[in-house]
Motif scaffolding. Structure first.
Motif, PDB file in Angstrom:
ATOM      1  N   PRO A  46       2.389 -11.446  -1.256  1.00 11.43           N
ATOM      2  CA  PRO A  46       3.169 -10.612  -2.168  1.00 11.43           C
ATOM      3  C   PRO A  46       3.940  -9.512  -1.464  1.00 11.43           C
ATOM      4  O   PRO A  46       5.107  -9.276  -1.769  1.00 11.43           O
ATOM      5  CB  PRO A  46       2.111 -10.005  -3.093  1.00 11.43           C
ATOM      6  N   PHE A 150       2.405 -18.132  -6.951  1.00 14.83           N
ATOM      7  CA  PHE A 150       2.582 -16.709  -6.673  1.00 14.83           C
ATOM      8  C   PHE A 150       4.056 -16.323  -6.649  1.00 14.83           C
ATOM      9  O   PHE A 150       4.405 -15.201  -6.306  1.00 14.83           O
ATOM     10  CB  PHE A 150       1.956 -16.362  -5.321  1.00 14.83           C
ATOM     11  N   LEU A 290      -7.440 -17.341  -3.719  1.00 13.64           N
ATOM     12  CA  LEU A 290      -6.293 -16.763  -4.393  1.00 13.64           C
ATOM     13  C   LEU A 290      -6.197 -17.304  -5.811  1.00 13.64           C
ATOM     14  O   LEU A 290      -5.843 -16.589  -6.741  1.00 13.64           O
ATOM     15  CB  LEU A 290      -5.038 -17.112  -3.607  1.00 13.64           C
ATOM     16  N   LEU A 294      -5.816 -15.227  -9.290  1.00 12.31           N
ATOM     17  CA  LEU A 294      -4.734 -15.429 -10.250  1.00 12.31           C
ATOM     18  C   LEU A 294      -5.288 -15.787 -11.622  1.00 12.31           C
ATOM     19  O   LEU A 294      -4.780 -15.336 -12.645  1.00 12.31           O
ATOM     20  CB  LEU A 294      -3.795 -16.528  -9.752  1.00 12.31           C
ATOM     21  N   VAL A 299      -0.576 -13.456 -12.347  1.00 17.02           N
ATOM     22  CA  VAL A 299       0.316 -13.250 -11.208  1.00 17.02           C
ATOM     23  C   VAL A 299       0.890 -11.835 -11.195  1.00 17.02           C
ATOM     24  O   VAL A 299       0.924 -11.175 -10.156  1.00 17.02           O
ATOM     25  CB  VAL A 299       1.474 -14.271 -11.240  1.00 17.02           C
ATOM     26  N   ARG A 303       0.150  -9.391  -8.055  1.00 15.98           N
ATOM     27  CA  ARG A 303       1.201  -8.959  -7.143  1.00 15.98           C
ATOM     28  C   ARG A 303       1.319  -7.448  -7.137  1.00 15.98           C
ATOM     29  O   ARG A 303       1.487  -6.818  -6.091  1.00 15.98           O
ATOM     30  CB  ARG A 303       2.540  -9.594  -7.526  1.00 15.98           C
TER      31      ARG A 303
END
Length: 460
Positions: A46, A150, A290, A294, A299, A303
RNA sequence: GCGCCUGUAGCUCAGUUGGAUAGAGCAGCGGACUUCUAAUCCGCAGGCCGCAGGUUCGAAUCCUGCCAGGCGCGCCA
């Protein structure tokens, strides 16, 4: 840096034509395997992606490149680990390689590959090679899938293996040789990096004839420079900081200035759960993926949260906290401001008042000190982005947006007590002036969120 | 032992060319919804900015030395 011991995935953004084309701000208004990103480095994508977006926004030409270290020993070890896990299904005593990868993902890879290919007739060497190749491809696929999710896209995927195959390595060696920076010692080839600021000289080709990892890196960076990139930005995990001087030294030996390459070192994240620290071992670890993150917070929130800290500051993350943060994440504060403004604009439209495209003659209607504060904050946006392009500190954008959203929320709430202080009032000219103001905020927030890769909802 | 990073409110973190009473979110306490969206706002409480010196008119910020934590110091990747 993504770092799974079998892979070292290096993300390199090379910025071409640094500072040549600048856009004006005013034009801008406008049971399959799961992903195994280790948490310690999950913040990298990110922040790197946001940095790329900001650089592009400011007019730089940015090429995003994902460099995969897939040559040599690492991949073979991946293959051996997978192979060993397969064999252990029938023979629990099958010896697991000493430096193999212990993560559970190896088991998943082994299961999947076992279903797809019958390796029973192969000899061990062939089987390991197949496991290595398949394992690598599957992991890359997973990584790519996670990056998609992402909202991260790379222009180029390059492979260390290809680098070897292309002969670039030999070429590079010749070129260093020609400059007189190489020498042989005890059967290995060394480069004189100590003459260019490194602690000591480094081996570039081992006595067994294999190139070191460092050799590929030199070739890789020299090639980037040769192709005309005026700036390269690498993003590594902080555990590689000792590696920076030797890369810079190697580049310097080719007359490439020290500041051509910027290396952002991302500090490690410590993970807590139930009051206990989860140690993130590189290869033995209990991974938190990850994907899980999420799933947990989404997302947008994920982020945003990674961009609320400076990249060189370590971050403690409490999983219990981040799990309940789904309603409480600062990202919603900013998004809510955007949704509220959209609501105001809808309200105005329903009363037949549209947002004008100019403020000529009515700007003096804006006189409240809260309105001045908003204008002042908005006007800082272009300079902020320019600053970020120079300092590469993307986290400042989240703080800026939170600040701007706060100035709007404060302003908005005045209207709850006093209807004359709303945007949409009896006074049509005043309403038009305030509409322009808040739609300006909306544009800045929308742009800011887009740079963060976060959605800007019209309703919440 | 040497090198790099970090140390700011109970917790997670901002504080970028040295500048006025050091900020935000969360957690705690107290208030504000017949209203353009309360995922919001207002107030209270909470700080020897790791410690000690130094430079300066002025230091969280710059220098030195300590202390604590993280990471790194291979013909590893």
């Amino acid at each position: 840096m993504f770092w799974i011991r079998s892979f070292r995935l290096k993300m390199i953004m090379a910025v071409a034509k640094w500072g040549v084309t600048r856009k004006s701000w005013w034009n801008l208004s406008a049971p399959t395997p799961r992903v195994r990103f280790i948490w310690v480095t999950a913040e990298v994508p990110p922040s790197a992606d946001t940095l790329c977006r900001i650089l592009s926004f400011c007019g730089h030409q940015v090429v995003r490149e994902f460099y995969v270290n897939d040559a040599g020993l690492q991949i073979r070890m991946l293959g051996e680990s997978i192979w060993a896990r397969m064999k252990q299904k029938e023979n629990p005593n099958f010896v697991f390689p000493e430096n193999g990868y212990h993560g559970d993902y190896i088991l998943d890879l082994a299961d999947t590959i076992a279903k797809e290919i019958d390796l029973s007739s192969k000899n061990p060497d062939e089987a390991v090679a197949l496991c290595a190749q398949d394992g690598k491809e599957m992991m890359l696929t997973e990584i790519q899938r996670a990056l998609d999710r992402f909202r991260i896209n790379f222009d180029v995927w390059s492979s260390e293996e290809d680098l070897h195959a292309s002969g670039l390595l030999d070429q590079t060696l010749d070129s260093i040789q020609a400059k007189g920076h190489l020498y042989d010692r005890e059967g290995a080839v060394w480069i004189k990096t100590s003459q260019f600021g490194d602690d000591k000289d480094r081996v570039i080709r081992k006595s067994d004839g294999q190139y070191t990892y460092f050799a590929s890196d030199i070739a890789y960076h020299l090639e980037k420079h040769r192709r005309g990139f005026t700036k390269a930005i690498n993003i590594w995990g902080a555990d590689h900081h000792g590696y920076v001087p030797r890369v810079k030294a190697a580049l310097l030996s080719h007359g490439i200035p020290e500041n051509w390459l910027s290396v952002l070192l991302i500090q490690l994240v410590k993970l807590w759960e139930n009051g206990q620290e989860l140690r993130m071992s590189k290869r033995a670890g209990s991974f938190v993926t990850l994907q899980e993150l999420l799933d947990e917070v989404g997302v947008d929130a994920a982020r945003f949260v990674f961009l609320t800290k400076s990249h060189d500051s370590p971050l403690d993350v409490d999983m219990d906290l981040i799990k309940k943060q789904d309603s409480d994440n600062p990202v919603y504060y900013v998004q809510y401001a955007h949704a509220r403004i959209c609501s105001i604009i809808r309200k105005a439209a329903s009363e037949g008042i549209a947002v004008l495209d100019h403020i000529d003659g009515i700007s003096e209607k804006l006189a409240l000190k809260e309105e001045m504060a908003i204008i002042r904050t908005m006007s800082e946006f272009p300079a902020l982005l320019e600053d970020i392009s120079k300092t590469l500190e993307a986290h400042r954008l989240t703080y800026y947006l939170t600040h701007l959203a706060a100035s709007f929320h404060r302003y908005f709430n005045m209207g709850l007590k006093n209807s004359e202080l709303r945007v949409v009032t009896e006074d049509k000219t005043l309403t038009q002036a305030r509409l322009i103001l808040v739609s300006g905020v909306k544009i800045v927030i929308a742009n800011g969120l887009r740079l963060l890769g976060v959605s800007a909802p019209e309703k919440m």
